[in-house]
Design an enzyme around this catalytic site. Structure first.
Site, short mmCIF file in Angstrom:
data_model
loop_
_atom_site.label_atom_id
_atom_site.label_comp_id
_atom_site.label_asym_id
_atom_site.label_seq_id
_atom_site.Cartn_x
_atom_site.Cartn_y
_atom_site.Cartn_z
N TYR A 84 -12.33 -4.42 -2.95
CA TYR A 84 -12.86 -4.80 -1.63
C TYR A 84 -14.27 -5.39 -1.70
CZ TYR A 84 -8.78 -3.20 0.86
OH TYR A 84 -7.49 -3.09 1.33
N ASN A 107 -1.78 -0.30 7.31
CA ASN A 107 -1.09 -1.54 7.68
C ASN A 107 -0.18 -2.08 6.57
OD1 ASN A 107 -3.09 -2.42 5.98
ND2 ASN A 107 -4.28 -3.48 7.54
N LYS A 112 0.84 -1.20 0.00
CA LYS A 112 0.00 0.00 0.00
C LYS A 112 0.88 1.26 0.00
CE LYS A 112 -3.75 -2.52 2.39
NZ LYS A 112 -4.50 -2.68 3.66
N GLU A 124 -9.30 -11.84 -6.84
CA GLU A 124 -8.48 -10.62 -6.82
C GLU A 124 -7.43 -10.58 -7.92
OE1 GLU A 124 -8.81 -9.81 -2.00
OE2 GLU A 124 -6.93 -10.51 -2.84
N HIS A 136 -1.70 -5.43 1.58
CA HIS A 136 -2.88 -6.29 1.46
C HIS A 136 -2.42 -7.67 1.04
CE1 HIS A 136 -6.51 -8.20 0.09
NE2 HIS A 136 -5.87 -8.49 -1.02
#
Ligand code: ATP
Ligand code: MG
Length: 202
Positions: A54, A156, A14, A170, A159
């Site tokens: 998502y 965080n 990210k 995905e 992913h």
């Protein structure tokens, strides 16, 4: 049945991972486990791409909302809403802002139990509680207390697909089939071959 060594998972570094100069460190963690990188690209995703990612799993909105409500209760707090979908709408807004803030790196890693092992090395969603030795636990101090107070997604770094089914949805969301490379690395022999042949001169 497909051999376990063929399993693939999607990993996204990210924007905070790139800003923190952790690209090499993150790749090193997966690479040294014996996983094989089969696709990689750097890009700034669009909001549509993030929302699409998502919501590939039709249950994600409900499950994430319920998880968050439970999280509030476990901390002795009152959730901002009793409606899981309302809570997730807020999280999704934060996620779109977070993931479109700068470039990300999307990767596909392949190897035995790739999905499960990437999650193990990556650590739990909330970095504050993520185990020592995991990427999230070692490199980022973020918490739900802080992300709630500042009304944003928890940062965080990474992913990783949550299950094999998630990975299968995905991967095509982020990569065209021709962007994947099928190849062999020599260490696959010692990891996966049935017969340990060819090590000693015969
Ligand atoms: P990811 O899917 O990004 O690997 P995850 O599977 O560990 O993370 P999910 O429950 O799928 O966690 O949530 C997706 C992302 O949404 C998290 O990585 C985090 O950035 C954000 N997020 C999830 N729950 C919350 C929450 N309660 N508050 C703030 N942000 C959240
Ligand atoms: Mg997830």
């Amino acid at each position: 049945m497909e051999h376990p060594s063929q399993e693939r998972t999607l990993v996204i570094i990210k924007p905070d991972g790139i800003q923190r100069a952790l690209i090499g460190e993150i790749i090193r963690r997966y690479e040294r486990l014996g996983l094989k990188l089969v696709a990689l690209k750097l890009m700034v995703p669009t909001e549509e791409q993030v929302e699409g990612h998502y919501t590939l799993d039709p249950n994600w909105r409900r499950v994430t909302g319920e998880k968050t409500i439970k999280g509030y209760r476990d901390r002795g707090l009152t959730p901002p809403s009793e409606d899981p979908l309302e809570i997730t709408a807020k999280i999704l807004k934060g996620l779109k802002k977070y993931l479109t803030a700068g470039p990300v790196i999307a990767m596909i890693w392949q190897g035995a139990h790739a999905v499960e092992l990437v999650r193990k090395i990556t650590g739990g969603t909330e970095p504050r509680g993520a185990a020592v030795g995991t990427i999230r636990g070692d490199f980022v101090p973020d918490s739900y207390v802080m992300s709630d107070q500042d009304d944003r997604a928890v940062r965080n770094l990474i992913h990783g697909s949550g299950s094999v089914e998630e990975a299968e949805m995905e991967i095509p969301h982020w990569f065209k089939p021709e962007e994947l490379t099928d190849y062999k690395v020599t260490h696959e022999d010692i990891l996966y071959s049935k017969e340990l042949k060819g090590i000693l001169d015969e």
